[in-house]
Every structure is written in structure tokens, then in C-alpha cells.
Design a protein around this motif. Structure first.
Motif, PDB file in Angstrom:
ATOM      1  N   MET A   1       0.641  -0.664  -0.036  1.00 17.01           N
ATOM      2  CA  MET A   1       0.461  -0.153  -0.449  1.00 17.01           C
ATOM      3  C   MET A   1       0.919   1.433   0.153  1.00 17.01           C
ATOM      4  O   MET A   1       2.004   0.699   0.440  1.00 17.01           O
ATOM      5  N   ILE A   2       0.566   2.209  -0.903  1.00 13.65           N
ATOM      6  CA  ILE A   2       1.195   3.621  -1.194  1.00 13.65           C
ATOM      7  C   ILE A   2       0.759   4.296   0.527  1.00 13.65           C
ATOM      8  O   ILE A   2      -0.438   4.540   0.488  1.00 13.65           O
ATOM      9  N   HIS A   3       2.453   5.192   0.802  1.00 15.59           N
ATOM     10  CA  HIS A   3       1.191   6.621   1.988  1.00 15.59           C
ATOM     11  C   HIS A   3       2.025   7.255   1.586  1.00 15.59           C
ATOM     12  O   HIS A   3       2.953   7.606   0.462  1.00 15.59           O
ATOM     13  N   LYS A   4       1.673   8.975   2.328  1.00 14.95           N
ATOM     14  CA  LYS A   4       2.246   9.941   2.115  1.00 14.95           C
ATOM     15  C   LYS A   4       3.054   9.942   3.194  1.00 14.95           C
ATOM     16  O   LYS A   4       2.625   9.924   4.507  1.00 14.95           O
ATOM     17  N   TYR A   5       4.084  10.782   3.124  1.00  9.71           N
ATOM     18  CA  TYR A   5       5.129  10.866   3.891  1.00  9.71           C
ATOM     19  C   TYR A   5       5.100  13.132   3.765  1.00  9.71           C
ATOM     20  O   TYR A   5       5.424  13.976   3.079  1.00  9.71           O
ATOM     21  N   ARG A   6       6.138  13.201   5.242  1.00  8.50           N
ATOM     22  CA  ARG A   6       5.858  14.778   5.066  1.00  8.50           C
ATOM     23  C   ARG A   6       7.476  14.854   5.497  1.00  8.50           C
ATOM     24  O   ARG A   6       7.667  13.893   6.707  1.00  8.50           O
ATOM     25  N   LYS A   7       7.772  15.524   4.691  1.00  8.42           N
ATOM     26  CA  LYS A   7       9.403  16.047   5.574  1.00  8.42           C
ATOM     27  C   LYS A   7       8.825  16.802   6.620  1.00  8.42           C
ATOM     28  O   LYS A   7       8.313  17.982   7.017  1.00  8.42           O
ATOM     29  N   THR A   8       9.476  16.260   7.598  1.00  9.46           N
ATOM     30  CA  THR A   8       9.640  16.919   9.066  1.00  9.46           C
ATOM     31  C   THR A   8      11.455  17.873  10.117  1.00  9.46           C
ATOM     32  O   THR A   8      11.036  18.395  11.328  1.00  9.46           O
ATOM     33  N   ALA A   9      12.349  17.925   8.821  1.00  9.66           N
ATOM     34  CA  ALA A   9      13.669  17.836   9.485  1.00  9.66           C
ATOM     35  C   ALA A   9      13.177  18.978   8.975  1.00  9.66           C
ATOM     36  O   ALA A   9      13.578  19.997   8.246  1.00  9.66           O
ATOM     37  N   LEU A  10      14.550  20.326   9.869  1.00  5.12           N
ATOM     38  CA  LEU A  10      14.256  21.602   9.623  1.00  5.12           C
ATOM     39  C   LEU A  10      15.868  22.031   8.965  1.00  5.12           C
ATOM     40  O   LEU A  10      16.796  21.189   8.729  1.00  5.12           O
ATOM     41  N   ILE A  11      15.677  22.318   8.023  1.00  2.00           N
ATOM     42  CA  ILE A  11      17.010  23.009   7.107  1.00  2.00           C
ATOM     43  C   ILE A  11      17.250  24.097   7.108  1.00  2.00           C
ATOM     44  O   ILE A  11      16.091  25.370   7.446  1.00  2.00           O
ATOM     45  N   GLU A  12      18.523  24.716   7.127  1.00  2.00           N
ATOM     46  CA  GLU A  12      18.794  26.198   6.991  1.00  2.00           C
ATOM     47  C   GLU A  12      19.114  26.350   5.140  1.00  2.00           C
ATOM     48  O   GLU A  12      19.576  25.209   5.255  1.00  2.00           O
ATOM     49  N   ALA A  13      18.619  27.187   4.894  1.00  2.00           N
ATOM     50  CA  ALA A  13      18.924  27.558   3.141  1.00  2.00           C
ATOM     51  C   ALA A  13      19.480  28.985   3.278  1.00  2.00           C
ATOM     52  O   ALA A  13      18.634  29.717   3.384  1.00  2.00           O
ATOM     53  N   GLU A  14      20.621  29.863   1.446  1.00  2.00           N
ATOM     54  CA  GLU A  14      20.207  30.624   1.107  1.00  2.00           C
ATOM     55  C   GLU A  14      20.684  30.881   0.032  1.00  2.00           C
ATOM     56  O   GLU A  14      20.671  29.494  -1.033  1.00  2.00           O
ATOM     57  N   GLN A  15      20.032  31.645  -0.803  1.00  2.00           N
ATOM     58  CA  GLN A  15      20.297  31.898  -2.185  1.00  2.00           C
ATOM     59  C   GLN A  15      21.590  32.132  -2.395  1.00  2.00           C
ATOM     60  O   GLN A  15      22.185  33.227  -2.289  1.00  2.00           O
ATOM     61  N   PHE A  16      21.885  30.980  -3.786  1.00  2.00           N
ATOM     62  CA  PHE A  16      23.513  31.527  -3.862  1.00  2.00           C
ATOM     63  C   PHE A  16      22.934  32.821  -5.078  1.00  2.00           C
ATOM     64  O   PHE A  16      22.984  32.694  -5.890  1.00  2.00           O
ATOM     65  N   THR A  17      24.510  33.623  -4.648  1.00  2.00           N
ATOM     66  CA  THR A  17      24.368  34.522  -5.503  1.00  2.00           C
ATOM     67  C   THR A  17      26.037  34.898  -6.322  1.00  2.00           C
ATOM     68  O   THR A  17      26.115  35.565  -6.733  1.00  2.00           O
ATOM     69  N   ALA A  18      26.584  33.578  -5.808  1.00  2.42           N
ATOM     70  CA  ALA A  18      28.366  33.690  -6.417  1.00  2.42           C
ATOM     71  C   ALA A  18      28.888  35.069  -5.499  1.00  2.42           C
ATOM     72  O   ALA A  18      30.553  35.372  -6.076  1.00  2.42           O
ATOM     73  N   ASP A  19      29.007  35.392  -4.701  1.00  2.00           N
ATOM     74  CA  ASP A  19      28.999  36.256  -3.263  1.00  2.00           C
ATOM     75  C   ASP A  19      30.230  35.741  -3.380  1.00  2.00           C
ATOM     76  O   ASP A  19      30.538  34.519  -2.731  1.00  2.00           O
ATOM     77  N   PRO A  20      32.175  36.077  -3.514  1.00  3.43           N
ATOM     78  CA  PRO A  20      33.107  35.432  -2.342  1.00  3.43           C
ATOM     79  C   PRO A  20      32.696  34.496  -1.151  1.00  3.43           C
ATOM     80  O   PRO A  20      33.347  33.439  -0.792  1.00  3.43           O
ATOM     81  N   LYS A  21      31.732  35.194  -0.791  1.00  3.17           N
ATOM     82  CA  LYS A  21      31.927  35.253   1.306  1.00  3.17           C
ATOM     83  C   LYS A  21      31.484  34.099   1.109  1.00  3.17           C
ATOM     84  O   LYS A  21      31.573  32.774   1.781  1.00  3.17           O
ATOM     85  N   GLN A  22      30.085  33.936  -0.093  1.00  9.93           N
ATOM     86  CA  GLN A  22      29.467  32.352   0.312  1.00  9.93           C
ATOM     87  C   GLN A  22      30.446  31.574  -0.657  1.00  9.93           C
ATOM     88  O   GLN A  22      30.104  30.209  -0.126  1.00  9.93           O
ATOM     89  N   VAL A  23      31.203  31.567  -1.844  1.00 12.82           N
ATOM     90  CA  VAL A  23      31.997  30.584  -2.178  1.00 12.82           C
ATOM     91  C   VAL A  23      33.087  29.713  -1.019  1.00 12.82           C
ATOM     92  O   VAL A  23      33.315  29.167  -1.212  1.00 12.82           O
ATOM     93  N   PHE A  24      33.738  31.327  -0.433  1.00 11.69           N
ATOM     94  CA  PHE A  24      34.189  30.476   0.720  1.00 11.69           C
ATOM     95  C   PHE A  24      33.905  30.039   1.852  1.00 11.69           C
ATOM     96  O   PHE A  24      33.793  28.900   2.482  1.00 11.69           O
ATOM     97  N   LYS A  25      32.949  30.133   2.158  1.00  9.09           N
ATOM     98  CA  LYS A  25      31.920  29.833   3.271  1.00  9.09           C
ATOM     99  C   LYS A  25      31.874  27.982   3.253  1.00  9.09           C
ATOM    100  O   LYS A  25      31.799  27.700   3.234  1.00  9.09           O
ATOM    101  N   TYR A  26      30.521  27.853   1.395  1.00 11.99           N
ATOM    102  CA  TYR A  26      30.002  26.627   1.286  1.00 11.99           C
ATOM    103  C   TYR A  26      31.276  25.332   0.691  1.00 11.99           C
ATOM    104  O   TYR A  26      30.908  24.720  -0.005  1.00 11.99           O
ATOM    105  N   ASN A  27      32.510  26.397   0.407  1.00  6.88           N
ATOM    106  CA  ASN A  27      33.949  25.941  -0.050  1.00  6.88           C
ATOM    107  C   ASN A  27      33.312  24.968  -1.222  1.00  6.88           C
ATOM    108  O   ASN A  27      33.338  24.244  -2.272  1.00  6.88           O
ATOM    109  N   ILE A  28      33.231  26.193  -2.263  1.00 10.75           N
ATOM    110  CA  ILE A  28      32.447  26.618  -3.706  1.00 10.75           C
ATOM    111  C   ILE A  28      33.658  26.365  -4.080  1.00 10.75           C
ATOM    112  O   ILE A  28      34.285  27.163  -4.101  1.00 10.75           O
ATOM    113  N   PHE A  29      33.882  25.335  -5.374  1.00 11.39           N
ATOM    114  CA  PHE A  29      35.118  26.312  -6.259  1.00 11.39           C
ATOM    115  C   PHE A  29      34.116  26.252  -7.920  1.00 11.39           C
ATOM    116  O   PHE A  29      33.660  25.534  -8.584  1.00 11.39           O
TER     117      PHE A  29
END
Length: 80
Positions: A1-29
Motif C-alpha cells: 500500500m502506498i503511504h504519504k510522507y511529509r518532511k519534518t527536519a528543519l534545514i537552513e538555506a540561502e540563495q546562491f549569488t556567487a558572492d565570494p563570501k558564499q564561495v568561501f563559506k561553502y567551499n564552492i569551487f
């Protein structure tokens, strides 16, 4: 039987702007593709391409992943 599920964990998120601070903070290359930069975020599954405007999500264990804006806005609701 198929059941429905809801995500319950909280996450943090921010929109990527290519700002050098974000690149450094998230180890983006950045990778010069000849006409600009492609950005890559290191995730548990390996390198993930990140576009300006994508959301960088941080999970409960500190892991990061990218989510396209149209998916993020359908899936997550701001709670702060």
C-alpha cells in the motif's frame, strides 16, 4: 500500500549569488568555462553543479546540497 510522507527536519538555506563570501563559506569551487564560471558544491554524493539563484541547503548533519529555485519554493516553507 502506498503511504504519504511529509518532511519534518528543519534545514537552513540561502540563495546562491556567487558572492565570494558564499564561495568561501561553502567551499564552492568555480571553474572557468571560457565565457564565465561554472560553480560546483561538494556534497556527500560528490560534486554538484550550482547555478546562481539556486538555494544552498544545509541539513541536520551539516551536509550541503543545491536545490533549484522552482523546486525549493514548492517544497519548503520559511519558518523564522
Amino acid at each position: 500500500m502506498i503511504h504519504k510522507y511529509r518532511k519534518t527536519a528543519l534545514i537552513e538555506a540561502e540563495q546562491f549569488t556567487a558572492d565570494p563570501k558564499q564561495v568561501f563559506k561553502y567551499n564552492i569551487f568555480p571553474d572557468d568555462n571560457g565565457t564565465g564560471f561554472d560553480y560546483f558544491l561538494l556534497t556527500k554524493e560528490g560534486n554538484m553543479k550550482l547555478n546562481v539563484g539556486d538555494y544552498i541547503a544545509t541539513g541536520v548533519d551539516g551536509e550541503h546540497w543545491a536545490i533549484a529555485p522552482e523546486i525549493f519554493e514548492k517544497t519548503y516553507e520559511r519558518v523564522d
